[in-house]
Write an enzyme that holds these catalytic residues in place. Sequence first.
Site, PDB file in Angstrom:
ATOM      1  N   LYS A 199      -9.193 -16.008   5.449  1.00 16.30           N
ATOM      2  CA  LYS A 199      -9.644 -16.589   4.169  1.00 16.30           C
ATOM      3  C   LYS A 199      -9.509 -15.567   3.024  1.00 16.30           C
ATOM      4  O   LYS A 199      -8.999 -15.893   1.959  1.00 16.30           O
ATOM      5  CB  LYS A 199     -11.085 -17.082   4.308  1.00 16.30           C
ATOM      6  CG  LYS A 199     -11.747 -17.351   2.987  1.00 16.30           C
ATOM      7  CD  LYS A 199     -12.402 -18.680   2.861  1.00 16.30           C
ATOM      8  CE  LYS A 199     -12.955 -18.817   1.449  1.00 16.30           C
ATOM      9  NZ  LYS A 199     -12.978 -20.104   0.906  1.00 16.30           N
ATOM     10  N   LYS A 223     -16.330 -13.759  -6.032  1.00 15.51           N
ATOM     11  CA  LYS A 223     -17.044 -13.481  -4.775  1.00 15.51           C
ATOM     12  C   LYS A 223     -16.047 -13.172  -3.646  1.00 15.51           C
ATOM     13  O   LYS A 223     -16.184 -12.181  -2.929  1.00 15.51           O
ATOM     14  CB  LYS A 223     -17.900 -14.694  -4.382  1.00 15.51           C
ATOM     15  CG  LYS A 223     -18.516 -14.539  -2.999  1.00 15.51           C
ATOM     16  CD  LYS A 223     -19.102 -15.796  -2.415  1.00 15.51           C
ATOM     17  CE  LYS A 223     -19.373 -15.550  -0.930  1.00 15.51           C
ATOM     18  NZ  LYS A 223     -20.015 -16.664  -0.246  1.00 15.51           N
ATOM     19  N   THR A 271     -18.688 -18.335   3.543  1.00 13.04           N
ATOM     20  CA  THR A 271     -17.678 -17.301   3.294  1.00 13.04           C
ATOM     21  C   THR A 271     -18.398 -15.965   3.228  1.00 13.04           C
ATOM     22  O   THR A 271     -19.203 -15.737   2.313  1.00 13.04           O
ATOM     23  CB  THR A 271     -16.947 -17.564   1.962  1.00 13.04           C
ATOM     24  OG1 THR A 271     -16.353 -18.856   2.016  1.00 13.04           O
ATOM     25  CG2 THR A 271     -15.870 -16.529   1.716  1.00 13.04           C
TER      26      THR A 271
HETATM   27  P1  NAD Z   1     -24.758 -23.570  -2.362  1.00  8.80           P
HETATM   28  O1  NAD Z   1     -25.501 -22.443  -2.976  1.00  8.80           O
HETATM   29  O2  NAD Z   1     -24.610 -24.856  -3.101  1.00  8.80           O
HETATM   30  O3  NAD Z   1     -25.412 -23.926  -0.930  1.00  8.80           O
HETATM   31  C1  NAD Z   1     -25.957 -22.985  -0.052  1.00  8.80           C
HETATM   32  C2  NAD Z   1     -27.279 -23.547   0.441  1.00  8.80           C
HETATM   33  O4  NAD Z   1     -27.829 -22.702   1.461  1.00  8.80           O
HETATM   34  C3  NAD Z   1     -28.335 -23.651  -0.663  1.00  8.80           C
HETATM   35  O5  NAD Z   1     -28.776 -24.995  -0.794  1.00  8.80           O
HETATM   36  C4  NAD Z   1     -29.457 -22.718  -0.172  1.00  8.80           C
HETATM   37  O6  NAD Z   1     -30.758 -23.160  -0.547  1.00  8.80           O
HETATM   38  C5  NAD Z   1     -29.235 -22.771   1.323  1.00  8.80           C
HETATM   39  N1  NAD Z   1     -29.848 -21.675   2.079  1.00  8.80           N
HETATM   40  C6  NAD Z   1     -29.825 -20.345   1.823  1.00  8.80           C
HETATM   41  N2  NAD Z   1     -30.470 -19.670   2.794  1.00  8.80           N
HETATM   42  C7  NAD Z   1     -30.903 -20.595   3.687  1.00  8.80           C
HETATM   43  C8  NAD Z   1     -31.651 -20.522   4.905  1.00  8.80           C
HETATM   44  N3  NAD Z   1     -32.042 -19.348   5.413  1.00  8.80           N
HETATM   45  N4  NAD Z   1     -31.920 -21.655   5.553  1.00  8.80           N
HETATM   46  C9  NAD Z   1     -31.523 -22.856   5.057  1.00  8.80           C
HETATM   47  N5  NAD Z   1     -30.825 -22.999   3.903  1.00  8.80           N
HETATM   48  C10 NAD Z   1     -30.519 -21.873   3.232  1.00  8.80           C
HETATM   49  O7  NAD Z   1     -23.325 -22.985  -1.974  1.00  8.80           O
HETATM   50  P2  NAD Z   1     -22.002 -23.831  -1.612  1.00  8.80           P
HETATM   51  O8  NAD Z   1     -21.184 -24.019  -2.835  1.00  8.80           O
HETATM   52  O9  NAD Z   1     -22.396 -24.995  -0.766  1.00  8.80           O
HETATM   53  O10 NAD Z   1     -21.234 -22.739  -0.716  1.00  8.80           O
HETATM   54  C11 NAD Z   1     -21.660 -22.425   0.600  1.00  8.80           C
HETATM   55  C12 NAD Z   1     -20.692 -21.427   1.192  1.00  8.80           C
HETATM   56  O11 NAD Z   1     -19.368 -21.997   1.193  1.00  8.80           O
HETATM   57  C13 NAD Z   1     -20.589 -20.115   0.394  1.00  8.80           C
HETATM   58  O12 NAD Z   1     -20.497 -19.054   1.306  1.00  8.80           O
HETATM   59  C14 NAD Z   1     -19.327 -20.301  -0.432  1.00  8.80           C
HETATM   60  O13 NAD Z   1     -18.708 -19.066  -0.755  1.00  8.80           O
HETATM   61  C15 NAD Z   1     -18.474 -21.140   0.509  1.00  8.80           C
HETATM   62  N6  NAD Z   1     -17.471 -21.962  -0.165  1.00  8.80           N
HETATM   63  C16 NAD Z   1     -17.803 -22.702  -1.266  1.00  8.80           C
HETATM   64  C17 NAD Z   1     -16.826 -23.495  -1.879  1.00  8.80           C
HETATM   65  C18 NAD Z   1     -17.160 -24.333  -3.107  1.00  8.80           C
HETATM   66  O14 NAD Z   1     -16.232 -24.867  -3.731  1.00  8.80           O
HETATM   67  N7  NAD Z   1     -18.437 -24.510  -3.457  1.00  8.80           N
HETATM   68  C19 NAD Z   1     -15.513 -23.521  -1.367  1.00  8.80           C
HETATM   69  C20 NAD Z   1     -15.220 -22.787  -0.224  1.00  8.80           C
HETATM   70  C21 NAD Z   1     -16.201 -22.005   0.374  1.00  8.80           C
END
Ligand code: NAD
Length: 293
Positions: free
Chosen positions: A168, A243, A93
């Site tokens: 979104k 966010k 997102t």
């Molecule tokens: P998270 O922090 O658990 O996972 C993100 C991952 O990306 C982390 O493990 C981090 O180490 C990794 N990362 C960062 N930079 C990187 C790189 N250059 N190379 C490889 N890995 C890298 O976050 P999440 O909860 O999984 O959310 C991910 C996305 O989805 C966000 O943008 C969030 O806003 C969106 N989102 C989350 C939810 C939710 O309920 N968690 C719901 C809808 C959307």
Amino acid sequence: MNIAFLGLGHMGLPMAKNLLAAGHSVIGYDVVDAALEAAQAAGITTAKNAPDAAASADVVITMFPSGRHVIDAYEGELLAAARPGTLFIDSSTIAVDEAQTAHERAIAAGHRNIDAPVSGGVVGAENGTLAFMVGGSDDDFAAALPLLEAMGKRIVHCGGPGLGQAAKVCNNMILAVSQIAVAEAFVLGERLGLDHQVLFDVASGASGQCWALTTNCPVPGPVPSSPANRDYEPGFAGTLMAKDLGLALQGIEQTGTDARLGRLAQEIYAAYAAGEGAGRDFSGIITSIRDSG
Ligand code: NAD
């Protein structure tokens, strides 16, 4: 298909697992060792860095915390390492303009790109029931569709590059404003002597009906599955709503839109996320409203 899945966090890992279960070849990468180990334990082959993962992929999916992470990765070695014509799908997102920048970078490097943010949370990612909102060309949408269907249930092509992100943030702005309105109404009702169940019965069958009331009811009782019945355990955490509203605010300011309720919702949820709402469902905003006046 050969898929590189980058970002194996709360959302990325279960999404990658669903692609594997659907018969695709998945190579994963995350900058955090614990995430790599969890992926390996789930049977996912991991690469030693992102460019290595992308080098042999037909499709590169990113699921990162923010737009900065996506653009930095694209502007680093990722695009250069991929074979010409690779389809880059960003499901993080991020802001609409960041998604458009990422798209331009991918196209300039000879690749294809769509933005495909999701809703449905970790449960939706685990169950393969996410909703995907997609921005990009018809051809790229069609190419991505079978993969998105392996991870989600409702896939909507919203328009050109960035418009998945636009859909979104607009949806979540509606959600935030309506969740605050429902919470304010319940607190006002309490103070006027109205029983929670009575207000629910009236509003859910009248013009106040909305998801924030009938699914995410902010008081315990009327909807037994809502987070209010388990002390506001998320659900959708206040930090994530804050966010998304920050991204909506960027859009509001860039377009000069008179979205006063959207701005106010952003302020309210930023304060909630900085305080008691960090690890609580966003419907817990009702306790802040009750406590503050
Ligand atoms: P998270 O922090 O658990 O996972 C993100 C991952 O990306 C982390 O493990 C981090 O180490 C990794 N990362 C960062 N930079 C990187 C790189 N250059 N190379 C490889 N890995 C890298 O976050 P999440 O909860 O999984 O959310 C991910 C996305 O989805 C966000 O943008 C969030 O806003 C969106 N989102 C989350 C939810 C939710 O309920 N968690 C719901 C809808 C959307």
